[in-house]
Write a protein that holds these residues in place. Structure first.
Motif, PDB file in Angstrom:
ATOM      1  N   UNK A 107       0.823  -1.206   0.000  1.00  0.00           N
ATOM      2  CA  UNK A 107       0.000   0.000   0.000  1.00  0.00           C
ATOM      3  C   UNK A 107       0.864   1.265   0.000  1.00  0.00           C
ATOM      4  N   UNK A 108       1.971   1.227   0.732  1.00  0.00           N
ATOM      5  CA  UNK A 108       2.806   2.420   0.825  1.00  0.00           C
ATOM      6  C   UNK A 108       3.400   2.758  -0.546  1.00  0.00           C
ATOM      7  N   UNK A 109       3.781   1.745  -1.314  1.00  0.00           N
ATOM      8  CA  UNK A 109       4.244   1.976  -2.691  1.00  0.00           C
ATOM      9  C   UNK A 109       3.130   2.615  -3.510  1.00  0.00           C
ATOM     10  N   UNK A 110       1.941   2.058  -3.349  1.00  0.00           N
ATOM     11  CA  UNK A 110       0.792   2.531  -4.134  1.00  0.00           C
ATOM     12  C   UNK A 110       0.481   3.984  -3.787  1.00  0.00           C
ATOM     13  N   UNK A 111       0.569   4.305  -2.504  1.00  0.00           N
ATOM     14  CA  UNK A 111       0.260   5.676  -2.074  1.00  0.00           C
ATOM     15  C   UNK A 111       1.260   6.667  -2.662  1.00  0.00           C
ATOM     16  N   UNK A 112       2.519   6.264  -2.675  1.00  0.00           N
ATOM     17  CA  UNK A 112       3.547   7.146  -3.242  1.00  0.00           C
ATOM     18  C   UNK A 112       3.347   7.276  -4.747  1.00  0.00           C
ATOM     19  N   UNK A 113       3.035   6.186  -5.394  1.00  0.00           N
ATOM     20  CA  UNK A 113       2.782   6.221  -6.836  1.00  0.00           C
ATOM     21  C   UNK A 113       1.588   7.132  -7.147  1.00  0.00           C
ATOM     22  N   UNK A 114       0.513   6.992  -6.359  1.00  0.00           N
ATOM     23  CA  UNK A 114      -0.663   7.842  -6.569  1.00  0.00           C
ATOM     24  C   UNK A 114      -0.305   9.311  -6.313  1.00  0.00           C
ATOM     25  N   UNK A 115       0.484   9.542  -5.289  1.00  0.00           N
ATOM     26  CA  UNK A 115       0.899  10.923  -4.981  1.00  0.00           C
ATOM     27  C   UNK A 115       1.664  11.544  -6.125  1.00  0.00           C
ATOM     28  N   UNK A 116       2.493  10.732  -6.742  1.00  0.00           N
ATOM     29  CA  UNK A 116       3.237  11.247  -7.891  1.00  0.00           C
ATOM     30  C   UNK A 116       2.303  11.515  -9.062  1.00  0.00           C
ATOM     31  N   UNK A 117       1.378  10.579  -9.315  1.00  0.00           N
ATOM     32  CA  UNK A 117       0.431  10.787 -10.425  1.00  0.00           C
ATOM     33  C   UNK A 117      -0.395  12.055 -10.188  1.00  0.00           C
ATOM     34  N   UNK A 118      -0.673  12.354  -8.903  1.00  0.00           N
ATOM     35  CA  UNK A 118      -1.449  13.563  -8.582  1.00  0.00           C
ATOM     36  C   UNK A 118      -0.570  14.813  -8.531  1.00  0.00           C
ATOM     37  N   UNK A 119       0.744  14.611  -8.718  1.00  0.00           N
ATOM     38  CA  UNK A 119       1.718  15.706  -8.674  1.00  0.00           C
ATOM     39  C   UNK A 119       1.732  16.387  -7.305  1.00  0.00           C
ATOM     40  N   UNK A 120       1.581  15.629  -6.245  1.00  0.00           N
ATOM     41  CA  UNK A 120       1.685  16.232  -4.917  1.00  0.00           C
ATOM     42  C   UNK A 120       3.105  16.760  -4.745  1.00  0.00           C
ATOM     43  N   UNK A 121       3.243  17.962  -4.183  1.00  0.00           N
ATOM     44  CA  UNK A 121       4.563  18.607  -4.177  1.00  0.00           C
ATOM     45  C   UNK A 121       5.662  17.780  -3.516  1.00  0.00           C
ATOM     46  N   UNK A 122       5.365  17.137  -2.412  1.00  0.00           N
ATOM     47  CA  UNK A 122       6.403  16.382  -1.715  1.00  0.00           C
ATOM     48  C   UNK A 122       6.806  15.111  -2.428  1.00  0.00           C
ATOM     49  N   UNK A 123       6.055  14.746  -3.464  1.00  0.00           N
ATOM     50  CA  UNK A 123       6.345  13.490  -4.157  1.00  0.00           C
ATOM     51  C   UNK A 123       6.747  13.712  -5.606  1.00  0.00           C
ATOM     52  N   UNK A 124       6.921  14.986  -5.979  1.00  0.00           N
ATOM     53  CA  UNK A 124       7.211  15.308  -7.371  1.00  0.00           C
ATOM     54  C   UNK A 124       8.351  16.315  -7.448  1.00  0.00           C
ATOM     55  N   UNK A 125       9.286  16.065  -8.325  1.00  0.00           N
ATOM     56  CA  UNK A 125      10.387  17.022  -8.516  1.00  0.00           C
ATOM     57  C   UNK A 125       9.906  18.200  -9.362  1.00  0.00           C
ATOM     58  N   UNK A 126      10.696  19.251  -9.384  1.00  0.00           N
ATOM     59  CA  UNK A 126      10.290  20.437 -10.159  1.00  0.00           C
ATOM     60  C   UNK A 126      10.102  20.116 -11.631  1.00  0.00           C
ATOM     61  N   UNK A 127      10.874  19.169 -12.154  1.00  0.00           N
ATOM     62  CA  UNK A 127      10.727  18.831 -13.573  1.00  0.00           C
ATOM     63  C   UNK A 127       9.537  17.889 -13.821  1.00  0.00           C
ATOM     64  N   UNK A 128       8.784  17.603 -12.770  1.00  0.00           N
ATOM     65  CA  UNK A 128       7.586  16.778 -12.922  1.00  0.00           C
ATOM     66  C   UNK A 128       7.843  15.294 -12.739  1.00  0.00           C
ATOM     67  N   UNK A 129       9.086  14.913 -12.602  1.00  0.00           N
ATOM     68  CA  UNK A 129       9.368  13.482 -12.433  1.00  0.00           C
ATOM     69  C   UNK A 129       9.139  13.076 -10.966  1.00  0.00           C
ATOM     70  N   UNK A 130       9.078  11.766 -10.772  1.00  0.00           N
ATOM     71  CA  UNK A 130       8.809  11.250  -9.422  1.00  0.00           C
ATOM     72  C   UNK A 130       9.990  11.534  -8.501  1.00  0.00           C
TER      73      UNK A 130
END
Ligand code: SF4
Length: 996
Positions: free
Chosen positions: A611-634
């Motif tokens: 689940x923790x992997x999934x949550x981080x993956x979802x956070x990246x797909x949602x572009x949450x700031x703490x989970x996304x770099x400035x260039x938009x990558x994970x």
């Protein structure tokens, strides 16, 4: 063959049970012991305790070793599921992860773009709350909490608002030196192995006494030297009566009180004024005391003052100030707390209360423990020895799961402090990173939320006054559970038990999406199961559900799974990385900090993801700031292990405290790409030891305070002064009396005035006060068996052999009065509903109380059990008769069945009547609802489930193609993150391994 030659048979008496041994952390209960998992050909053969681990030191319990059968449970989910039938039907279709993640991200994204607080994100006995809470803050919803609100938040908040710590993860008895140990309301599955080993040490020591205060004598209580079968909900009264006796006998540690508590602080006595009941302070804001030598007001925090503890003092503005100590004495040296006055209510004879008070005093003041260890206090004063009062106390959910629990927990801490037994040799000791400032920071975030924006902090925190509440300009709740509102202002863990009701009722507003993780909210984690199922399935006239969308993640086919629209199947604890963090609920000891990880010891054989992997993956797909770099990558392409090693909550502080920076830093330091490997190499844990001069008096010990600041646990190395009188509570009371800019709505004023007393109080629990004692004369409570942990344990093939049905236990006396005998069936009726149960009689139970094991009763069709399994036919669930709401009290408004200060679920307030079933009624329990259907395509349940059956031999190679591809992909990703490869294990260093 020579007939005279001795035949030498080669018999291998110690065959290898394993070709590989990996360490990790157990998750068969909340204790988090270190384990060694023995593997042969990639399958688990055996689990034992890790002798080096700081929590259990090699001890393993029945639950822990039975983890194998949880790993191979037929209840495991196997693939993402999308609902295709009506909610509750169990009619799902299997979908691929890409579709599942896209759908989840789409639903979450729509809500975030519109109004993020319309997401209610609630988790159960989640051990990654530092991630899940942070994720909710990044997403932008205040509507987050985990299971604490329905477990023991009264205990946690009561302690954190009094002494800056609490029991279990916050502190422990000084097992080696305690001479008098009191247990209040403790069941057997929390802090399980440490308590068992600690009790073992005490039992083997001459002159040590164990007293258990619990309506039921099972588990720990059964080996206590004295069992006090108290009436449920009256612990606070018992404690305050002991306090009265100690005050009257002058059996308190006055020197300790003056040094470490706010008893000398002057409280403004100006009834009706805006600062009545607050501390008198100087211009710098420091509290004042009256120095009897200097005969003047002095800053109370100055070292070496000689404060006056009684009498009224004239303040600079001419008003009066009264020392806290005087208020304490006035309050508790009162006939209302006399043993004779409380004996009937508590069920404890007056003489026994007096004797317990005398024994506590005797142990504390005549059996002093001295350690020849110099130490220096916060003011720089050197002490040649550490001198302690060898009385320790441990308490848990039994005293806190009442509507008067917060004050009861505060009363218990008051007792500890009056005896001078907090963090002293022989007393009760803090575990790192406690003690914390009172209350600890930060405050809860979420007063405002905006589309596609985070809330700028964590949803859960600690309020210091009305201005910190999460309410709108009219004082109305902002959170879906009404946490941090005037209904439950100090709800430090939220109120998970009312989320589904409020979401269904649209009170205070409807939500668009409920996202839950490992919370069995449709069964044993719900009060009022029948209505909860209605909340989950009720529809508007147009056929849409009142709770529009539900996403659920769990590893098993629990009773809740059929009610979700999208299932994200989780792995077991043996298949994933995990983090037991100091930022969350630590595993430290009183001698030093510790944290730990889980590493995957086997690869999933199903198409499931952590689940923790999934949550981080979802956070990246949602572009949450703490989970996304400035260039938009994970930001964390290696998912959770990447986050564990590289996330920084604040500069230099991450989820794991060990091997930071270049590998030599502890507590603070830059992220270390090799950190996880260092943990694995060390048996999956890290621990450190305090210097000897920092091990006691931590709240006022210079060496400890500096250490804590260096580790990043406290912003300043200031002493922590116990708040026996709580100014923070008084601020709420003043607001209710009409003072200040933040006042409660009219309807809430009296409730706040009544329950925000700055000193501990006792009152009759709400349900008992609200129903007829004639109609409902009995208390009904649950206990948890030592060998089970929630519904997880009762689906385990080995553990089910110990218990697979539950009884309602009643006292022999009461049973005789009512003509009941073993195996009779009774109706258990509350003001809310009724359930049928078989009974057993016993002597070790309060005669006004009935009880049962929790979470044994299962719904048919759930948990991979046979529909005729005893759990589903004879097991029963008391939750059916517990109301989630209190009765309406005029105006139509109903508060949650909870503590009015913290919102803790009042599970143990339940009052019932028993009625013997009529002939022909006995038998299968009701109501257990109709059976839930298992989704199509789930593997058939084996007729016989045993270790060594076919399930054992499933390997990654047998996993579906998609799962194998993901595992390969996951490995590939992880290998791009240094130190995070999931492939490595730590082979036990045997001679054979050394030769390899
Ligand atoms: S006490 Fe809990 S964590 Fe420890 S071995 Fe037993 S089940 Fe596992």
């Amino acid at each position: 063959m020579n007939p005279f030659e001795t035949v030498r048979e080669e018999v291998d008496c110690t065959p290898d049970v394993a070709d590989e041994v990996k360490t990790t952390t157990c998750y068969m209960c909340a204790c988090r012991c270190g384990i060694r998992v023995y593997l042969r050909d990639g399958t688990i053969r055996y689990i034992d305790g890790n002798p080096d681990h700081p929590v259990n030191k090699g001890v393993i319990c029945g639950k822990g070793s039975a983890g194998i059968m949880t790993q191979y449970s037929p209840a495991r989910l196997t693939k993402p599921l999308k609902r295709v039938g009506p909610r509750g039907s169990g009619d799902f279709k299997e979908i691929e992860w890409d579709e599942a993640l896209s759908l989840a991200a789409e639903w979450l994204g729509e809500v975030r773009a519109k109004d993020p607080k319309k997401l209610a994100f609630f988790t159960g006995r989640d051990q990654s709350q530092s991630l899940t809470g942070w994720w909710a803050g990044q997403y932008g919803t205040p509507n987050f909490a985990a299971h604490g609100g329905f477990c023991s938040v009264n205990m946690a908040a009561g302690g954190l608002y009094s002494i800056g710590g609490s029991f279990w993860e916050f502190g422990e008895p000084d097992w080696e030196l305690t001479k008098y140990f009191m247990l209040f309301g403790v069941a057997e599955d929390h802090d399980s192995n440490p308590i068992k080993t600690g009790l073992g040490k005490m039992k083997s020591r001459e002159g040590t006494k164990i007293v258990s205060v619990n309506p039921v004598r099972t588990g720990y209580s059964s080996i206590a030297d004295e069992w006090i079968g108290i009436r449920p909900g009256t612990d606070g009264l018992f404690i305050l009566s002991i306090i009265r006796e100690l005050l009257l006998a002058d059996a308190i540690d006055l020197d300790y009180l003056v040094r470490y508590t706010n008893v000398p602080w002057l409280v403004i006595d100006a009834p009706g004024e805006a600062d009545h009941g607050l501390f008198a302070r100087n211009e710098a804001g420091d509290p004042l005391a009256f120095d009897q030598e200097k005969q003047t007001l002095v800053p109370a925090l100055d070292a070496d003052i000689r404060p006056q503890l009684v009498g009224r003092q004239r303040l600079a503005d001419g008003r009066a100030g009264v020392p806290v100590f005087e208020l304490l004495v006035e309050r508790y040296v009162d006939d209302a707390y006399a043993p004779e006055a409380v004996a009937a209510e508590t069920g404890i004879p007056a003489a026994q209360i007096r004797r317990i008070a005398a024994e506590l005093a005797d142990a504390a003041f005549t059996e002093t423990v001295t350690i020849d260890q110099p130490w220096t206090d916060w003011a720089g004063r050197r002490h040649e020895q550490m001198i302690g009062r060898p009385v320790s106390i441990h308490a848990m959910r039994g005293i806190s799961a009442h509507s008067n629990g917060f004050h009861t927990c505060r009363a218990l801490h008051l007792l500890q402090v009056l005896l001078g037994s907090v963090d002293v040799p022989g007393g009760w000791r803090y575990k790192a990173p406690f003690p914390k400032p009172i209350p600890p920071g930060p405050k809860p975030a979420g007063k405002t939320s905006a589309p596609n924006t985070g809330i700028g902090g964590m949803p859960l925190g600690f309020v210091k006054g009305p201005e910190d509440l999460i309410v709108d300009d009219d004082g109305a709740p902002i959170r879906i559970d009404k946490g941090y509102s005037w209904d439950y202002p100090i709800s430090a863990h939220g109120l998970m038990h009312v989320v589904l009701h409020n979401a269904w009722a649209g009170d205070p507003y409807p939500v668009d999406l409920v996202f839950m993780y490992m919370a069995n909210m449709a069964w044993n984690s719900a009060m009022n199961v029948p209505d909860t199922l209605k909340y989950l399935t009720d529809q508007h006239e147009d056929g849409t559900y009142k709770i529009p969308k539900i996403i659920y993640s769990d590893a098993f086919y629990s009773e809740t799974v059929p009610y979700a629209d999208l299932i994200l199947p989780d792995t077991t604890y043996l298949e994933r990385w995990d983090c037991i963090s100091l930022l969350d609920r630590p595993i430290s000891s009183a001698d030093g900090p510790a944290d730990a990880i889980r590493q995957p010891v086997v690869a999933p054989d199903r198409d499931v993801r952590p689940f923790q992997d999934v949550l981080i993956e979802l956070g990246h797909r949602l572009k949450l700031p703490g989970l996304t770099k400035e260039d938009g990558s994970a930001k964390f392409p290696g998912l959770y292990p990447d986050y564990m090693a590289n996330h920084e909550r604040s500069p230099g502080i991450g989820p794991l405290a060990g091997w930071r920076g270049d590998g030599n830093s502890q507590g603070t330091g830059a992220a270390n790409p090799d950190q996880l490997q260092a943990y694995v190499d060390n048996g999956c844990f890290w621990k450190a030891e305090f210097p000897d001069d920092a091990k006691y008096f931590k709240h006022a010990n210079r060496s400890y305070l500096d250490y804590a600041k260096r580790m990043g646990w406290m912003p300043k190395a200031d002493p922590i002064v116990f708040q026996l009188y709580s100014e923070d509570l008084q601020k709420f009371r003043l607001a209710a009396e009409g003072h200040g800019a933040h006042q409660p709505p009219e309807a809430q004023r009296q409730r706040i005035k009544d329950y925000f007393d700055p000193l501990p109080i006792w009152y009759i629990p709400f349900e008992e006060a609200g129903v007829s004692s004639e109609d409902f004369p009995l208390h009904a409570i649950t206990q948890r068996p030592m060998h089970m942990y929630h519904s997880w344990g009762s689906q385990n093939a080995w553990l089910r052999q110990i218990t697979n049905r539950n009884y309602l236990f009643v006292s022999e006396d009461m049973a005789a009065e009512r003509g009941l005998k073993d195996d009779d069936w009774v109706w258990v009726t509350s003001h809310h509903g009724r359930v049928k149960a078989p009974i057993r009689t016993m002597s070790g139970v309060n005669r006004h109380t009935v009880w049962t094991w929790n979470a044994i009763g299962k719904r048919k069709g759930a948990w991979g059990l046979d529909e005729d399994a005893p759990e589903a036919t004879e097991g029963f669930l008391l939750n059916h008769v517990i109301s989630d709401l209190l009765p309406e009290k005029g105006g139509g408004y109903r508060y949650a069945n909870a503590d009015p200060v913290t919102g803790q679920a009042a599970w143990y307030d339940l009052r019932v009547q028993l009625e013997k079933c009529a002939p022909g009624e006995a038998g299968e329990t009701v109501p257990m609802q109709v059976a839930v259907q298992s989704p199509k395509n789930r593997p058939a349940r084996p007729a016989v489930l045993r270790f060594g059956s076919a399930t054992r031999d499933r390997k990654t190679a047998d996993a579906p193609v998609a799962a194998r591809e993901w595992i390969a992909h996951r490995t590939e990703i992880a290998e791009t993150v240094p130190g995070v490869s999931p492939g490595h294990g730590n082979r036990l260093q045997t001679e054979e391994a050394g030769e390899e």
